[in-house]
Write an enzyme that holds these catalytic residues in place. Structure first.
Site, PDB file in Angstrom:
ATOM      1  N   SER A  79      -3.101  -1.438  -5.889  1.00 54.40           N
ATOM      2  CA  SER A  79      -2.675  -0.398  -4.968  1.00 54.40           C
ATOM      3  C   SER A  79      -2.615  -0.979  -3.566  1.00 54.40           C
ATOM      4  O   SER A  79      -3.154  -2.039  -3.298  1.00 54.40           O
ATOM      5  CB  SER A  79      -3.679   0.756  -4.986  1.00 54.40           C
ATOM      6  OG  SER A  79      -4.851   0.376  -4.283  1.00 54.40           O
ATOM      7  N   LYS A  80      -1.930  -0.257  -2.688  1.00 58.00           N
ATOM      8  CA  LYS A  80      -1.806  -0.793  -1.340  1.00 58.00           C
ATOM      9  C   LYS A  80      -3.159  -0.859  -0.641  1.00 58.00           C
ATOM     10  O   LYS A  80      -3.368  -1.647   0.261  1.00 58.00           O
ATOM     11  CB  LYS A  80      -0.801   0.014  -0.526  1.00 58.00           C
ATOM     12  CG  LYS A  80      -1.262   1.408  -0.156  1.00 58.00           C
ATOM     13  CD  LYS A  80      -0.278   2.034   0.834  1.00 58.00           C
ATOM     14  CE  LYS A  80      -0.829   3.349   1.341  1.00 58.00           C
ATOM     15  NZ  LYS A  80       0.101   4.040   2.227  1.00 58.00           N
ATOM     16  N   ARG A  81      -4.080  -0.045  -1.117  1.00 55.19           N
ATOM     17  CA  ARG A  81      -5.441  -0.075  -0.567  1.00 55.19           C
ATOM     18  C   ARG A  81      -6.124  -1.418  -0.833  1.00 55.19           C
ATOM     19  O   ARG A  81      -6.931  -1.876  -0.050  1.00 55.19           O
ATOM     20  CB  ARG A  81      -6.287   1.043  -1.181  1.00 55.19           C
ATOM     21  CG  ARG A  81      -5.869   2.421  -0.724  1.00 55.19           C
ATOM     22  CD  ARG A  81      -6.693   2.880   0.487  1.00 55.19           C
ATOM     23  NE  ARG A  81      -5.982   3.934   1.187  1.00 55.19           N
ATOM     24  CZ  ARG A  81      -5.578   3.856   2.453  1.00 55.19           C
ATOM     25  NH1 ARG A  81      -5.835   2.773   3.163  1.00 55.19           N
ATOM     26  NH2 ARG A  81      -4.938   4.854   3.022  1.00 55.19           N
ATOM     27  N   ASP A  82      -5.802  -1.996  -2.009  1.00 56.06           N
ATOM     28  CA  ASP A  82      -6.417  -3.279  -2.351  1.00 56.06           C
ATOM     29  C   ASP A  82      -6.117  -4.332  -1.288  1.00 56.06           C
ATOM     30  O   ASP A  82      -6.939  -5.194  -1.016  1.00 56.06           O
ATOM     31  CB  ASP A  82      -5.885  -3.782  -3.710  1.00 56.06           C
ATOM     32  CG  ASP A  82      -6.459  -2.993  -4.865  1.00 56.06           C
ATOM     33  OD1 ASP A  82      -7.566  -2.458  -4.721  1.00 56.06           O
ATOM     34  OD2 ASP A  82      -5.796  -2.903  -5.905  1.00 56.06           O
ATOM     35  N   GLY A  83      -4.926  -4.266  -0.723  1.00 56.17           N
ATOM     36  CA  GLY A  83      -4.534  -5.244   0.271  1.00 56.17           C
ATOM     37  C   GLY A  83      -5.497  -5.272   1.433  1.00 56.17           C
ATOM     38  O   GLY A  83      -6.081  -6.302   1.765  1.00 56.17           O
TER      39      GLY A  83
END
Length: 508
Positions: free
Chosen positions: A262-266
């Site tokens: 997910s973009k949160r992982d980035g």
RNA sequence: GCCGCGUUGGUCAAGGGGUUAAGACGCCUCCCUUUCACGGAGGAAUCACGGGUUCGAAUCCCGUACGUGGUACCA
């Protein structure tokens, strides 16, 4: 056999992440390999999720990656419009055709009704009840209401949706190009909404209708869609015939350190997730892109291609042409793959070393100029980049690896020099300056010869002196060969840096 | 909970009945360079578990476990 036609069907709700780009890539490679068409269709049937700029952003990403669609809202084509919101009127007739054939029905349940149903039927064993064969006869729809009441409701434009009527006890199966035979029990699938209250189709109806109308031959999408595949298969059977259904391939998911990427992982783990920087227009939140992080499109494509696919050989580095040549869907892994940023950087480094510097120097130049170093001499710049590229996994690394070719060091690695700085060293460098001042032909070998001759004359170990020279010119113990650096920055600047450092070390 | 999909070193993975179980990233050691890299040579590290089938299973079958996706008038 008809011409291969594939489509990438994103919904314009935000940035384009790794998995999305890989889906495009596999579509693109497959199409190009077969000499087919690559279509981009915008799936914007949910107006509540519309995000300004997202569509342009997607096309920019495709352009950066080198995958131009043959047909799209931007490129046009014989099956326009390619935006589902502009095709709205098309879908209703198919929904109604399904109803008249008994495969679907009108449902008048309000959101409150649905919530009540989910609450009433909720048990420990069934925490999320579906609108399915078990409950449909207890809801407010054209199956339970008297015919004249349905007519009345329809006539007065009561809010309603159209739902598919899932049959009971059928096994729905199809052949997936990656997973092979996949089957489902139709009793366990819910009556998915096909047409929403606002008249827009849901993905389920739209994907089938548009794939048919646009003559799509192969439909590739992420594995998160596999669970709803039985709905699509049934729709194909009811509407257009299974013989016309495209071949499906459900691509394995790309995983982050914890679950689906997910973009949160980035933000959480420090690597980009989107292809290019994306700023959410509502929150102004910026999500980093591979491009801005310093990736080359060649590397980005390469690393994505081999994340879940290989051709059975030991080759790892592929250009787009080689990928088109070698790609095949049956060598795509069925299992999901965890994204490894370290390996991603390795791919980028390989491409930085492999490609001529001129291929990416404009981008590096921008980085230098954004940091206040003006590049006036492009020939010199190219030469400098050539000298340091093997220590730059990312384009953004060039700055730190090469600034010293442009600016005199402001500080020194004293710990390395100080213990060795004695009078004889001071004398050596003082004399070296004198010698260099009168060096007529400034080239690597003359610089090195003079240096070594003087060292021999003074009876000091060359290696030790070389290290000190490096710190004088660079500031730290890094970079290409010292004499190479001296040659590049020029006679005057070399002398200037030695003298400045000599004075510094003598007084500290 | 239910349904689907999956499971070879830390990660990406080849191999699909008999192999010393490839290769790559990362990690470690050494060489090269009196720098940092690049390059080179080595090293540690793997078939989820339990049952079958078989002379022989990482490979075939069945279970279990685990992971993951879905379970919206989102895609």
């Amino acid at each position: 056999m008809s011409k291969v036609r594939v489509r990438f069907a994103p919904s314009p709700t935000g940035g384009l992440h790794l998995g999305g780009v890989r889906t495009v890539l596999y579509n693109y490679l497959f199409a190009k390999k077969q000499g087919g068409d690559f279509i981009v269709r915008i799936e914007d049937t949910d107006q509540t999720r519309f995000v300004a700029g997202a569509e342009d952003y997607i096309f920019n990403c495709l352009k950066w990656c080198g995958m131009e669609p043959d047909e799209s809202p931007l490129h046009g084509g014989p099956y326009a419009p390619y935006r589902q919101s502009e095709r709205k009127e098309l879908y209703r007739k198919y929904a109604e055709q399904l109803i008249s054939n008994g495969f679907a029905y009108y449902a008048f349940d309000t959101p409150e009704d649905l919530e009540k149903m989910r609450n009433d039927f909720k048990t420990a064993e069934n925490p999320s009840p579906q609108y399915d064969g078990n409950v449909r006869m207890q809801m407010k729809n054209s199956l339970t209401l008297p015919e004249d009441e349905v007519k009345k409701l329809l006539a007065e434009n009561a809010r309603h949706v159209v739902r598919i009527k899932m049959p009971a006890g059928e096994t729905i199966s199809f052949t997936d190009m990656i997973h092979h035979e996949v089957s489902f029990d139709s009793s366990l699938v819910d009556d998915k909404v096909l047409l929403k209250a606002d008249g827009m189709p849901t993905y389920h109806l739209a994907v089938v209708v548009d794939d048919y109308l646009m003559k799509i031959t192969h439909a590739f999408r992420g594995e998160e869609w596999l669970s709803s595949a039985p709905v699509h298969v049934l729709l194909w059977k009811y509407l257009f015939g299974l013989d016309n259904m495209p071949q499906w391939a459900h691509l394995p998911l790309i995983m982050g350190p914890s679950g689906k990427l997910s973009k949160r992982d980035g933000a959480k783990y420090g690597f980009p997730v989107f292809a290019m920087n994306w700023t959410d227009p509502k929150t102004s939140e910026l999500t980093e892109g591979f491009k801005e992080r310093g990736f080359l499109p060649e590397a980005f494509i390469n690393l994505l291609a081999v994340l879940g696919w290989n051709d059975g050989t030991e080759q790892e580095l592929y250009s787009m042409e080689e990928l088109i040549e070698n790609f095949s869907m049956d060598r795509v892994h069925a299992a999901g793959a965890k994204f490894d940023f370290e390996k991603a950087k390795w791919f980028n480094h390989e491409w930085i070393k492999k490609l001529p510097v001129t291929n990416y120097e404009a981008r590096v130049k921008e980085i230098f100029e954004s940091k206040g170093i003006e590049i006036k001499d492009d020939i010199y710049f190219t030469k400098v980049l050539e000298l340091v590229k093997e220590r730059c996994p990312l384009l953004t690394d060039f700055f730190d690896q090469a600034v010293f070719f442009y600016i005199t060091p402001a500080s020194y690695d004293e710990a390395s020099v100080k213990p060795k700085w004695e009078n004889d060293k001071n004398d050596f460098f003082a004399e070296l300056v004198t010698k260099y001042n009168s060096t007529a032909d400034w080239n690597i070998s003359s610089i090195e010869t003079e240096f070594k001759n003087l060292a021999t004359e003074k009876n000091i170990k060359v290696g030790e002196l070389q290290m000190i020279l490096r710190v004088m010119l660079v500031g730290t113990k890094m970079g290409p060969g010292v004499f190479v650096i001296a040659e590049a920055i020029g006679n005057a600047e070399t002398v200037n840096r030695i003298e400045k450092a000599r004075v510094y070390f003598s007084s500290h």
